[in-house]
Write a protein that holds these residues in place. Structure first.
Motif, PDB file in Angstrom:
ATOM      1  N   PRO A 112      15.916   6.729   2.466  1.00 18.01           N
ATOM      2  CA  PRO A 112      14.613   6.546   1.804  1.00 18.01           C
ATOM      3  C   PRO A 112      13.643   5.817   2.738  1.00 18.01           C
ATOM      4  CG  PRO A 112      16.431   5.767   0.426  1.00 18.01           C
ATOM      5  CD  PRO A 112      17.001   6.006   1.791  1.00 18.01           C
ATOM      6  N   ALA A 113      12.391   6.230   2.754  1.00 17.13           N
ATOM      7  CA  ALA A 113      11.411   5.618   3.664  1.00 17.13           C
ATOM      8  C   ALA A 113      10.029   5.627   3.036  1.00 17.13           C
ATOM      9  CB  ALA A 113      11.379   6.350   4.999  1.00 17.13           C
ATOM     10  N   GLN A 114       9.314   4.532   3.243  1.00 10.80           N
ATOM     11  CA  GLN A 114       7.903   4.440   2.889  1.00 10.80           C
ATOM     12  C   GLN A 114       7.107   4.229   4.169  1.00 10.80           C
ATOM     13  OE1 GLN A 114       6.787   1.905  -0.432  1.00 10.80           O
ATOM     14  NE2 GLN A 114       8.910   1.869  -1.172  1.00 10.80           N
ATOM     15  N   ILE A 115       6.027   4.976   4.328  1.00  6.89           N
ATOM     16  CA  ILE A 115       5.230   4.948   5.551  1.00  6.89           C
ATOM     17  C   ILE A 115       3.876   4.306   5.253  1.00  6.89           C
ATOM     18  CG2 ILE A 115       4.439   6.274   7.530  1.00  6.89           C
ATOM     19  CD1 ILE A 115       7.455   6.538   6.934  1.00  6.89           C
ATOM     20  N   PHE A 116       3.507   3.324   6.074  1.00  9.38           N
ATOM     21  CA  PHE A 116       2.226   2.640   5.930  1.00  9.38           C
ATOM     22  C   PHE A 116       1.432   2.772   7.229  1.00  9.38           C
ATOM     23  CE2 PHE A 116       5.391   0.459   3.383  1.00  9.38           C
ATOM     24  CZ  PHE A 116       4.776   0.297   2.147  1.00  9.38           C
ATOM     25  N   GLY A 117       0.125   2.734   7.116  1.00  9.54           N
ATOM     26  CA  GLY A 117      -0.733   2.666   8.294  1.00  9.54           C
ATOM     27  C   GLY A 117      -0.968   1.215   8.664  1.00  9.54           C
ATOM     28  N   PHE A 118      -2.227   0.855   8.900  1.00  8.56           N
ATOM     29  CA  PHE A 118      -2.548  -0.538   9.191  1.00  8.56           C
ATOM     30  C   PHE A 118      -2.544  -1.313   7.878  1.00  8.56           C
ATOM     31  CE2 PHE A 118      -5.158  -4.189  10.253  1.00  8.56           C
ATOM     32  CZ  PHE A 118      -4.695  -4.511  11.521  1.00  8.56           C
ATOM     33  N   VAL A 119      -1.860  -2.458   7.835  1.00 10.71           N
ATOM     34  CA  VAL A 119      -1.684  -3.206   6.590  1.00 10.71           C
ATOM     35  C   VAL A 119      -2.251  -4.616   6.730  1.00 10.71           C
ATOM     36  CG1 VAL A 119       0.387  -1.898   6.001  1.00 10.71           C
ATOM     37  CG2 VAL A 119       0.613  -4.052   7.232  1.00 10.71           C
ATOM     38  N   ASP A 120      -2.582  -5.212   5.594  1.00 12.48           N
ATOM     39  CA  ASP A 120      -3.016  -6.608   5.575  1.00 12.48           C
ATOM     40  C   ASP A 120      -2.110  -7.462   4.696  1.00 12.48           C
ATOM     41  OD1 ASP A 120      -3.686  -5.732   3.072  1.00 12.48           O
ATOM     42  OD2 ASP A 120      -5.847  -6.040   3.287  1.00 12.48           O
ATOM     43  N   ASN A 121      -0.938  -6.918   4.340  1.00 12.88           N
ATOM     44  CA  ASN A 121       0.021  -7.662   3.520  1.00 12.88           C
ATOM     45  C   ASN A 121       1.359  -7.805   4.241  1.00 12.88           C
ATOM     46  OD1 ASN A 121       0.688  -4.950   3.365  1.00 12.88           O
ATOM     47  ND2 ASN A 121       1.431  -5.072   1.261  1.00 12.88           N
ATOM     48  N   MET A 122       1.287  -8.042   5.548  1.00 12.74           N
ATOM     49  CA  MET A 122       2.519  -8.143   6.332  1.00 12.74           C
ATOM     50  C   MET A 122       3.463  -9.252   5.832  1.00 12.74           C
ATOM     51  SD  MET A 122       4.206  -6.624   8.667  1.00 12.74           S
ATOM     52  CE  MET A 122       3.050  -5.656   9.623  1.00 12.74           C
ATOM     53  N   PRO A 123       2.966 -10.407   5.366  1.00 14.47           N
ATOM     54  CA  PRO A 123       3.902 -11.410   4.839  1.00 14.47           C
ATOM     55  C   PRO A 123       4.763 -10.872   3.703  1.00 14.47           C
ATOM     56  CG  PRO A 123       1.763 -12.404   5.214  1.00 14.47           C
ATOM     57  CD  PRO A 123       1.584 -10.929   5.413  1.00 14.47           C
ATOM     58  N   GLU A 124       4.166 -10.076   2.814  1.00 19.41           N
ATOM     59  CA  GLU A 124       4.944  -9.507   1.706  1.00 19.41           C
ATOM     60  C   GLU A 124       5.992  -8.535   2.225  1.00 19.41           C
ATOM     61  OE1 GLU A 124       1.954  -9.679  -2.131  1.00 19.41           O
ATOM     62  OE2 GLU A 124       2.066  -7.813  -0.970  1.00 19.41           O
ATOM     63  N   LEU A 125       5.607  -7.676   3.166  1.00 19.60           N
ATOM     64  CA  LEU A 125       6.560  -6.708   3.703  1.00 19.60           C
ATOM     65  C   LEU A 125       7.719  -7.402   4.410  1.00 19.60           C
ATOM     66  CD1 LEU A 125       4.009  -4.108   5.133  1.00 19.60           C
ATOM     67  CD2 LEU A 125       5.539  -3.754   3.186  1.00 19.60           C
ATOM     68  N   MET A 126       7.403  -8.449   5.172  1.00 16.86           N
ATOM     69  CA  MET A 126       8.462  -9.157   5.897  1.00 16.86           C
ATOM     70  C   MET A 126       9.395  -9.906   4.946  1.00 16.86           C
ATOM     71  SD  MET A 126       6.898 -10.592   9.458  1.00 16.86           S
ATOM     72  CE  MET A 126       6.406  -9.459  10.770  1.00 16.86           C
ATOM     73  N   HIS A 127       8.841 -10.528   3.916  1.00 18.52           N
ATOM     74  CA  HIS A 127       9.689 -11.262   2.969  1.00 18.52           C
ATOM     75  C   HIS A 127      10.519 -10.300   2.115  1.00 18.52           C
ATOM     76  CE1 HIS A 127       8.695 -15.490   3.494  1.00 18.52           C
ATOM     77  NE2 HIS A 127       7.442 -15.150   3.711  1.00 18.52           N
ATOM     78  N   ALA A 128      10.077  -9.061   1.982  1.00 15.93           N
ATOM     79  CA  ALA A 128      10.859  -8.083   1.229  1.00 15.93           C
ATOM     80  C   ALA A 128      12.003  -7.501   2.054  1.00 15.93           C
ATOM     81  CB  ALA A 128       9.955  -6.954   0.744  1.00 15.93           C
ATOM     82  N   ALA A 129      11.934  -7.624   3.388  1.00 17.84           N
ATOM     83  CA  ALA A 129      12.892  -6.967   4.286  1.00 17.84           C
ATOM     84  C   ALA A 129      14.092  -7.867   4.600  1.00 17.84           C
ATOM     85  CB  ALA A 129      12.188  -6.570   5.579  1.00 17.84           C
TER      86      ALA A 129
END
Length: 471
Positions: free
Chosen positions: A288-305
């Motif tokens: 499963p994969a989700q693809i994002f372009g340029f993001v401004d919520n990197m803290p959320e993505l990193m804490h989710a990983a």
């Protein structure tokens, strides 16, 4: 009582996204510090409402972030610095060779001799028009010429350098004559001392990352629910930097072919072609994969990983450490980012995996249930991280601004006398300054306005202003 205004001028160049990101991070920290100072002053004012003696309000901070090469340098320097992106993307080995060959005192002196005439007068005009209380450089090639510009103008304005390379600190960074040098790591401190610079002017404060990385955030479970992720399945975040480089497509393909029990979050940055390719092939992936372009919520993505796969950019590395996230480095810029790889590996927070097989094997070690490797890297990351670095750097910058208003160099008799010896082009910048209170800031950055100031006919600015009003 009116609050004073302090102007902080950040000098950057948009060679990659890192320099502007660092400047924005410090600016955001300054904004939060200013808010806190204002709130504390209001509380004291309420408590002292009946007192005759009241404390003066804290200053407001006006922050200017300027791409010096794009806006104030002359041809061919302005075009030359634009080669950085294509160089690291299409011929990184050549870029690495140039980095190492130029990283010596003699070469730096020669390059400065050639480039200074293409930037010096433009930089003087910028300084005079902004009239900063302090100047902060966040790019190595700006430091020497800024020191020369200040000396040429006879101005006693504090000048600081914020180094944004973790380990491989090029000689361009450490120009002798700055009032302070803000360094990110102990490794950078060692190089600073080896080059014989004043230890009293050195501050080891970390890498400036956005203050959002130090703020409270939702739990990992809540964030995974927000992104629609499958509970209990390890989450791998793949980031290629602002330009989406770093072998993202190869890494995604390798993980898919290995059919690892993971789910992917892929950030392609500004690389629109890569984003389109991954979106088109996403349904054919075996994970499963989700693809994002340029993001401004990197803290959320990193804490989710659970794991981050990225190239060895200093900003992304320090953001990951702030989120206690173990790293797999999929690439690096030769020369400039070689030290970042050593920093990650030697501190036990990640590994380098340049080929798909190594990447998949390292990922297997980390996603294994009860992985001791993962636990050790998490502990190392927590010990190494400096999530508050931007605030520490912002406070350090503010400490260099003279507190006494009488010490304002722009009101000193020496500067007023000095103006008589300026060239007509620099005098036009002096005359432009009072107009900033009358005309909108956006107008003063209008290309037509800039052409008017360069031809010394300030009356043209009024024409532009009246035309814009009618529109």
């Amino acid at each position: 009582m009116n609050a004073k205004q302090r102007t902080i001028l950040f000098l950057i160049a948009d060679t990659g996204a890192g320099h502007r990101s660092a400047a924005n991070a410090i600016r955001n920290a300054l904004h939060l510090i200013s808010q806190q100072e204002q709130d504390e002053w209001l509380q004291r004012s309420d408590a002292e409402a009946g007192s005759e003696e009241k404390q003066a309000p804290p200053p407001h901070y006006n922050v200017e972030i300027v791409d010096v090469f794009e806006e104030y340098s002359r041809f061919p320097l302005r075009e030359f610095v634009k080669l950085y992106g294509p160089a690291i993307r299409y011929n990184p080995k050549l870029y690495g060779d140039v980095f190492h060959l130029s990283n010596r005192v003699g070469t730096v002196t020669a390059v400065n001799t050639m480039t200074t005439p293409l930037l010096l007068n433009g930089l003087k005009r910028l300084i005079i028009s902004v009239q900063p209380d302090i100047i902060v450089s966040i790019h190595p090639m700006i430091n020497h010429v800024t020191i020369r510009a200040l000396r040429s103008l006879g101005l006693k304005i504090p000048f600081l350098t914020v180094v944004t390379d973790l380990v491989s600190v090029h000689h361009f960074w450490l120009a002798e004559g700055a009032d302070g040098y803000i360094l990110p790591t102990e490794e950078a401190k060692k190089l600073y001392l080896e080059r014989g610079l004043d230890p009293k002017r050195m501050h080891v404060l970390g890498m400036p990352i956005d203050p959002k990385f130090s703020r409270p955030i939702a739990s990992k479970e809540e964030l995974r629910q927000k992104f629609g992720l499958t509970p209990g399945l390890p989450v791998i975040l793949l980031v290629g930097g602002g330009d989406g480089a770093g072998g993202l497509q190869t890494a995604v393909k390798a993980i898919s072919q290995a059919r690892l029990p993971v789910q992917l979050l892929v950030v392609t940055g500004r690389n629109k072609r890569l984003y389109a390719n991954l979106q088109r092939t996403r349904t054919r992936l075996h994970v499963p994969a989700q693809i994002f372009g340029f993001v401004d919520n990197m803290p959320e993505l990193m804490h989710a990983a659970d794991v981050l796969i990225t190239k060895a950019g200093p900003g992304t590395i320090c953001e990951a450490l702030a989120c206690n996230l173990p790293l797999i480095l999929s690439g690096y810029v030769p020369g400039q980012e070689e030290g970042n790889v050593d920093f990650v590996v030697q501190n036990g927070v990640g590994v380098l995996a340049l080929d798909p097989r190594t990447l998949v094997n390292e990922l297997r070690k980390l996603i294994k249930p009860g992985s001791k490797v993962l636990q050790q890297r998490l502990e190392n990351a927590k010990a190494l991280s400096r999530p508050e670095a931007s605030f520490d750097i912002a406070r350090c910058i503010l400490s260099y601004i003279p507190a006494n208003q009488e010490m304002d160099p722009w009101e000193s008799p020496q500067w007023l006398r000095r103006q008589r010896h300026l060239t007509e082009r620099l005098r036009s910048a002096v005359r432009l300054r009072p107009l900033s209170a009358r005309f909108p800031h956006t107008l003063l950055k209008n290309p037509a306005t800039r052409r008017s100031t360069q031809t010394h006919d300030l009356s043209d600015i009024s024409d532009v202003w009246e035309t814009n009003k009618r529109k």
